[in-house]
Design an enzyme around this catalytic site. Structure first.
Site, PDB file in Angstrom:
ATOM      1  N   VAL A 290      -9.414 -19.070   4.161  1.00  0.00           N
ATOM      2  CA  VAL A 290     -10.448 -19.581   3.254  1.00  0.00           C
ATOM      3  C   VAL A 290     -11.830 -19.191   3.765  1.00  0.00           C
ATOM      4  O   VAL A 290     -12.166 -19.438   4.926  1.00  0.00           O
ATOM      5  CB  VAL A 290     -10.383 -21.127   3.138  1.00  0.00           C
ATOM      6  CG1 VAL A 290     -11.415 -21.617   2.110  1.00  0.00           C
ATOM      7  CG2 VAL A 290      -8.996 -21.598   2.755  1.00  0.00           C
TER       8      VAL A 290
ATOM      9  N   GLY B 248     -13.050  -3.452   0.123  1.00  0.00           N
ATOM     10  CA  GLY B 248     -11.995  -4.213   0.824  1.00  0.00           C
ATOM     11  C   GLY B 248     -12.064  -5.700   0.558  1.00  0.00           C
ATOM     12  O   GLY B 248     -11.448  -6.491   1.266  1.00  0.00           O
TER      13      GLY B 248
ATOM     14  N   LYS C 154      -7.348 -21.448  -2.389  1.00  0.00           N
ATOM     15  CA  LYS C 154      -8.219 -21.858  -1.277  1.00  0.00           C
ATOM     16  C   LYS C 154      -8.670 -23.313  -1.413  1.00  0.00           C
ATOM     17  O   LYS C 154      -8.707 -24.053  -0.425  1.00  0.00           O
ATOM     18  CB  LYS C 154      -9.428 -20.930  -1.209  1.00  0.00           C
ATOM     19  CG  LYS C 154      -9.078 -19.515  -0.756  1.00  0.00           C
ATOM     20  CD  LYS C 154     -10.232 -18.574  -1.002  1.00  0.00           C
ATOM     21  CE  LYS C 154      -9.990 -17.191  -0.441  1.00  0.00           C
ATOM     22  NZ  LYS C 154     -10.991 -16.221  -0.874  1.00  0.00           N
TER      23      LYS C 154
HETATM   24  P1  NDP Z   1      -4.269  -4.749   2.672  1.00  0.00           P
HETATM   25  O1  NDP Z   1      -3.618  -4.511   1.364  1.00  0.00           O
HETATM   26  O2  NDP Z   1      -5.490  -3.974   3.021  1.00  0.00           O
HETATM   27  O3  NDP Z   1      -3.223  -4.546   3.868  1.00  0.00           O
HETATM   28  C1  NDP Z   1      -1.910  -5.024   3.801  1.00  0.00           C
HETATM   29  C2  NDP Z   1      -1.126  -4.461   4.966  1.00  0.00           C
HETATM   30  O4  NDP Z   1       0.162  -5.028   4.956  1.00  0.00           O
HETATM   31  C3  NDP Z   1      -0.921  -2.957   4.937  1.00  0.00           C
HETATM   32  O5  NDP Z   1      -1.010  -2.426   6.227  1.00  0.00           O
HETATM   33  C4  NDP Z   1       0.493  -2.784   4.399  1.00  0.00           C
HETATM   34  O6  NDP Z   1       1.174  -1.651   4.951  1.00  0.00           O
HETATM   35  C5  NDP Z   1       1.164  -4.023   4.926  1.00  0.00           C
HETATM   36  N1  NDP Z   1       2.220  -4.489   4.040  1.00  0.00           N
HETATM   37  C6  NDP Z   1       2.072  -5.128   2.849  1.00  0.00           C
HETATM   38  N2  NDP Z   1       3.276  -5.444   2.355  1.00  0.00           N
HETATM   39  C7  NDP Z   1       4.201  -5.007   3.247  1.00  0.00           C
HETATM   40  C8  NDP Z   1       5.612  -5.025   3.311  1.00  0.00           C
HETATM   41  N3  NDP Z   1       6.337  -5.569   2.327  1.00  0.00           N
HETATM   42  N4  NDP Z   1       6.226  -4.490   4.386  1.00  0.00           N
HETATM   43  C9  NDP Z   1       5.504  -3.933   5.380  1.00  0.00           C
HETATM   44  N5  NDP Z   1       4.151  -3.877   5.371  1.00  0.00           N
HETATM   45  C10 NDP Z   1       3.518  -4.395   4.319  1.00  0.00           C
HETATM   46  O7  NDP Z   1      -4.573  -6.308   2.708  1.00  0.00           O
HETATM   47  P2  NDP Z   1      -5.784  -7.067   3.419  1.00  0.00           P
HETATM   48  O8  NDP Z   1      -5.866  -6.654   4.826  1.00  0.00           O
HETATM   49  O9  NDP Z   1      -6.986  -6.995   2.557  1.00  0.00           O
HETATM   50  O10 NDP Z   1      -5.278  -8.581   3.310  1.00  0.00           O
HETATM   51  C11 NDP Z   1      -4.300  -9.081   4.174  1.00  0.00           C
HETATM   52  C12 NDP Z   1      -4.234 -10.594   4.008  1.00  0.00           C
HETATM   53  O11 NDP Z   1      -5.479 -11.158   4.347  1.00  0.00           O
HETATM   54  C13 NDP Z   1      -3.928 -11.062   2.580  1.00  0.00           C
HETATM   55  O12 NDP Z   1      -3.168 -12.234   2.649  1.00  0.00           O
HETATM   56  C14 NDP Z   1      -5.306 -11.385   2.022  1.00  0.00           C
HETATM   57  O13 NDP Z   1      -5.275 -12.342   0.994  1.00  0.00           O
HETATM   58  C15 NDP Z   1      -5.976 -11.950   3.262  1.00  0.00           C
HETATM   59  N6  NDP Z   1      -7.412 -11.893   3.279  1.00  0.00           N
HETATM   60  C16 NDP Z   1      -8.047 -10.716   3.004  1.00  0.00           C
HETATM   61  C17 NDP Z   1      -9.408 -10.650   3.054  1.00  0.00           C
HETATM   62  C18 NDP Z   1     -10.145  -9.408   2.765  1.00  0.00           C
HETATM   63  O14 NDP Z   1     -11.390  -9.450   2.720  1.00  0.00           O
HETATM   64  N7  NDP Z   1      -9.490  -8.267   2.566  1.00  0.00           N
HETATM   65  C19 NDP Z   1     -10.210 -11.838   3.395  1.00  0.00           C
HETATM   66  C20 NDP Z   1      -9.424 -13.011   3.693  1.00  0.00           C
HETATM   67  C21 NDP Z   1      -8.090 -13.034   3.621  1.00  0.00           C
HETATM   68  P3  NDP Z   1       0.691  -0.150   4.646  1.00  0.00           P
HETATM   69  O15 NDP Z   1      -0.638  -0.007   5.315  1.00  0.00           O
HETATM   70  O16 NDP Z   1       1.725   0.701   5.258  1.00  0.00           O
HETATM   71  O17 NDP Z   1       0.611  -0.073   3.154  1.00  0.00           O
HETATM   72  N1  HSE Z   2     -10.055 -11.472  -2.199  1.00  0.00           N
HETATM   73  C1  HSE Z   2     -10.651 -12.509  -1.434  1.00  0.00           C
HETATM   74  C2  HSE Z   2     -12.065 -12.723  -1.876  1.00  0.00           C
HETATM   75  C3  HSE Z   2     -10.597 -12.152   0.016  1.00  0.00           C
HETATM   76  O1  HSE Z   2     -12.601 -11.873  -2.589  1.00  0.00           O
HETATM   77  O2  HSE Z   2     -12.638 -13.756  -1.551  1.00  0.00           O
HETATM   78  C4  HSE Z   2     -11.085 -13.254   0.921  1.00  0.00           C
HETATM   79  O3  HSE Z   2     -10.183 -14.317   0.942  1.00  0.00           O
END
Ligand code: NDP
Ligand code: HSE
Length: 431
Positions: A131, A187, A205
Site C-alpha cells: 500500500v 512502471g 489497498k
Molecule cells: P512486473 O510485471 O514488472 O514483474 C513481475 C515479475 O514476476 C516478472 O519478473 C515476471 O517474470 C515474474 N512473474 C510473473 N508471473 C510469473 C509466473 N507465473 N511465474 C514466474 N514468474 C512470474 O511487476 P511489478 O514488479 O510492477 O509488480 C510486482 C508486485 O508488486 C505486484 O504485486 C504489484 O502489484 C506490486 N507493486 C508494484 C508497484 C509498482 O510500482 N510497479 C508498486 C507497489 C506494489 P518475467 O520477468 O520473466 O516476465
Molecule cells: N499500480 C499501483 C499504483 C502500483 O499505480 O498505485 C503501486 O501499488
C-alpha cells in the site's frame, strides 16, 4: 562467524529489480543488509534481458524450488496477480519461510488464510510495499499509531490514476490511452491496468488499511468501488471552476454506533484540502485518530525505487527481529485479526454530489430539474447553466449533503424528463 541470510525473490520485474539494486549496494544503508544474499530468483522467462547483473545460475523458472529450498530464510513475492502467488506464499509459509510481499491483490482476497497459516507456523508476513509504495503506512498503523482509536483513513493510494488525473488537468487535450501508456512505461501500472483505472487496486489497498486501522478483516466485495474511466476533461475543468480538484480517493470511516463505511470513487476535493495538491504518482493518506487528531503522510506511491524501499525495509525488520528474538515473533509486526467487519452499503450513505447534465435548450428545464430534486429532498447548493453545442445546454449541479437513495430517486425521475438529453457525470464531493 559470519552469518548470511538467504533471500529468494519471486519476480524480477519493476519492483524485483529495485529490490536487487538495493541488496547489491548495501554500503551506507542498514548494516544488516551486508549479510543478505540474493540466493535464488524466480521468473517466467529465463532468456529475457535483465537490467541488473546477477549470476545467471541464480535464476530459475521453477518457483516451487525456491519456496521449498531449506537454505532460504525469506521469500520475497513480487510476481503480482493471485495465482501462483497465493499458492507459493502458502507453500513457503508451510516450509517455515518468512514472507515479504507487495501483492495487495492476493492479501486483500486471501489475507485470512495467509495470516492464519503464518501465525500457526510462527513466521512473519510483511506487506509494507503493498500500500502506497514508499509511504510506511502499514508500519504507521500497526506500530506508530497503535495507541489511537482510528476513526478515518482517507487517501490517494493509486499512483497510476493520480498520474492520469493530474495529466488530464494539466493538458486536457491528451487522450486517456496516451497518458495510461506513459504510466505503464514508467512502471506504475499493474500488469492489467484495469486494476488501477477501475479502482480495484485502490479497493484492495483500502481493505488492507481499514483492516489494520479498525482491527477487523474486511470483505472486499463489501467495498463500494468506482474507477476513473468515466471522468472526463470537461469534469476536471468544471470542478476547477467550482474550486475543486478531482482525485480517486479511498475512504474508510468508522462511525460510532453507525458501523464502517469503505469506498473508492473519484471525488471532488476542495482546492485548499491537503489531498488536493498531491499530484502525479505521489500518494497521500490522512489518518484521524483519538487522541492524535489528523496526521497526513505523502510520498511516491508506485515505481521501482519507492516500492523497493518498502520491500527491503521489511526484509531488514524481519532479520533484526529474528536476530533479537529467534524464538518469538514481535507482536507489533504480525496480524491478529480474526473477525470480519460489516461494512455499510453505499445505499446507506450520504454525500454532496456534483452532477453534469445535458438538456435541450428550452424554456422551463431548470424549473423541471428543481422540481424533481425538491420532490426527493435533494437540496441544491449550486446550479449553473453553461452553453453547449448542438442546441444543448450543460447544467452543473452541486447538491448539499443528501442521502444516496434520495439522489438516485431524483436522478431516476430526471432521466424521464423530455427536456433531458443525458447525465454524463455524477461524482461525489469529499465530506
Ligand atoms: P512486473 O510485471 O514488472 O514483474 C513481475 C515479475 O514476476 C516478472 O519478473 C515476471 O517474470 C515474474 N512473474 C510473473 N508471473 C510469473 C509466473 N507465473 N511465474 C514466474 N514468474 C512470474 O511487476 P511489478 O514488479 O510492477 O509488480 C510486482 C508486485 O508488486 C505486484 O504485486 C504489484 O502489484 C506490486 N507493486 C508494484 C508497484 C509498482 O510500482 N510497479 C508498486 C507497489 C506494489 P518475467 O520477468 O520473466 O516476465
Ligand atoms: N499500480 C499501483 C499504483 C502500483 O499505480 O498505485 C503501486 O501499488
Amino acid at each position: 562467524m559470519f552469518v548470511s541470510y538467504k533471500v529468494g525473490i519471486l519476480g524480477m520485474g519493476t519492483v524485483g529489480t529495485g529490490v536487487a539494486k538495493i541488496l547489491l549496494d548495501p554500503v551506507g544503508r542498514h548494516f544488516i543488509l551486508g549479510a543478505v544474499e540474493i540466493y535464488r530468483v524466480g521468473v517466467r522467462s529465463l532468456t529475457r534481458k535483465r537490467e541488473i547483473d546477477l549470476d545467471p545460475s541464480i535464476y530459475t523458472d521453477n518457483l516451487e524450488a525456491i519456496v521449498t529450498d531449506p537454505n532460504i530464510d525469506i521469500v520475497v513475492e513480487l510476481l503480482g496477480g493471485i495465482e501462483p502467488a497465493r499458492s507459493l506464499i502458502l507453500q513457503a509459509i508451510a516450509h517455515g519461510k518468512h514472507i515479504v510481499t507487495a501483492n495487495k491483490a492476493v492479501l486483500a482476497r486471501h489475507g485470512d488464510e495467509i495470516f492464519t497459516a503464518a501465525k500457526a507456523k510462527g513466521v512473519y508476513v510483511m506487506l509494507e510495499a503493498s500500500v502506497a509504495g514508499g509511504i510506511p503506512i502499514i508500519q504507521i498503523l500497526k506500530q506508530a499509531l497503535c495507541a489511537n482509536k482510528i476513526t478515518a483513513v482517507t487517501g490517494i493510494i493509486n499512483g497510476t490514476t493520480n498520474y492520469i488525473l493530474t495529466r488530464m488537468s494539466a493538458s486536457p487535450n491528451e487522450s486517456f490511452e496516451e497518458i495510461l501508456a506513459d504510466a505503464q512505461a514508467l512502471g506504475y501500472a499493474e500488469a492489467d491496468p484495469t486494476a488501477d483505472v477501475d479502482g480495484y487496486d485502490a479497493a484492495d489497498k483500502i481493505a488492507i488499511l481499514a483492516s489494520l486501522a479498525f482491527g477487523d478483516r474486511i470483505k472486499l466485495e463489501q467495498i463500494y468501488r468506482e474507477g476513473i474511466r468515466h471522468v472526463t476533461s470537461t469534469d476536471v475543468a468544471r470542478a476547477a471552476e467550482l474550486g475543486f480538484v478531482i482525485k480517486l480517493l479511498a475512504i474508510a470511516r468508522n462511525y460510532e454506533n453507525k458501523g464502517l463505511e469503505i469506498r473508492v470513487h473519484p471525488t471532488l476535493v476542495p482546492k485548499d484540502h491537503p489531498l488536493a495538491s498531491i499530484n502525479g504518482v505521489t500518494n497521500a493518506i490522512t489518518v484521524v485518530g483519538d487522541p492524535i487528531g489528523e496526521v497526513v503522510f505523502s510520498g511516491a506511491g508506485a515505481g521501482m525505487g519507492a516500492t523497493a524501499s518498502a520491500v527491503v525495509a521489511d526484509i531488514i525488520n524481519i532479520l533484526s527481529s529474528v536476530k533479537a528474538n529467534p524464538q518469538n515473533l514481535n507482536q507489533l509486526m504480525g496480524c491478529s485479526h480474526q473477525h470480519y467487519a460489516t461494512v455499510n452499503p453505499i445505499s446507506a450513505s450520504t454525500s454532496q454530489y456534483y452532477l453534469r447534465l445535458l438538456a435541450f435548450d428550452q424554456v422551463g428545464v431548470i424549473g423541471d430539474l428543481g422540481h424533481c430534486f425538491g420532490k426527493h429532498q435533494v437540496n441544491l447548493e449550486t446550479i449553473l447553466q453553461k452553453h453547449h453545442d448542438q442546441g444543448l445546454a450543460e447544467i452543473i449541479v452541486v447538491t448539499k449533503t443528501v442521502s444516496e437513495l434520495n439522489l438516485q430517486a431524483a436522478l431516476t425521475e430526471i432521466k424521464t424528463l423530455s427536456a433531458l438529453h443525458s447525465v454524463p457525470s455524477v461524482l461525489r464531493l469529499l465530506f
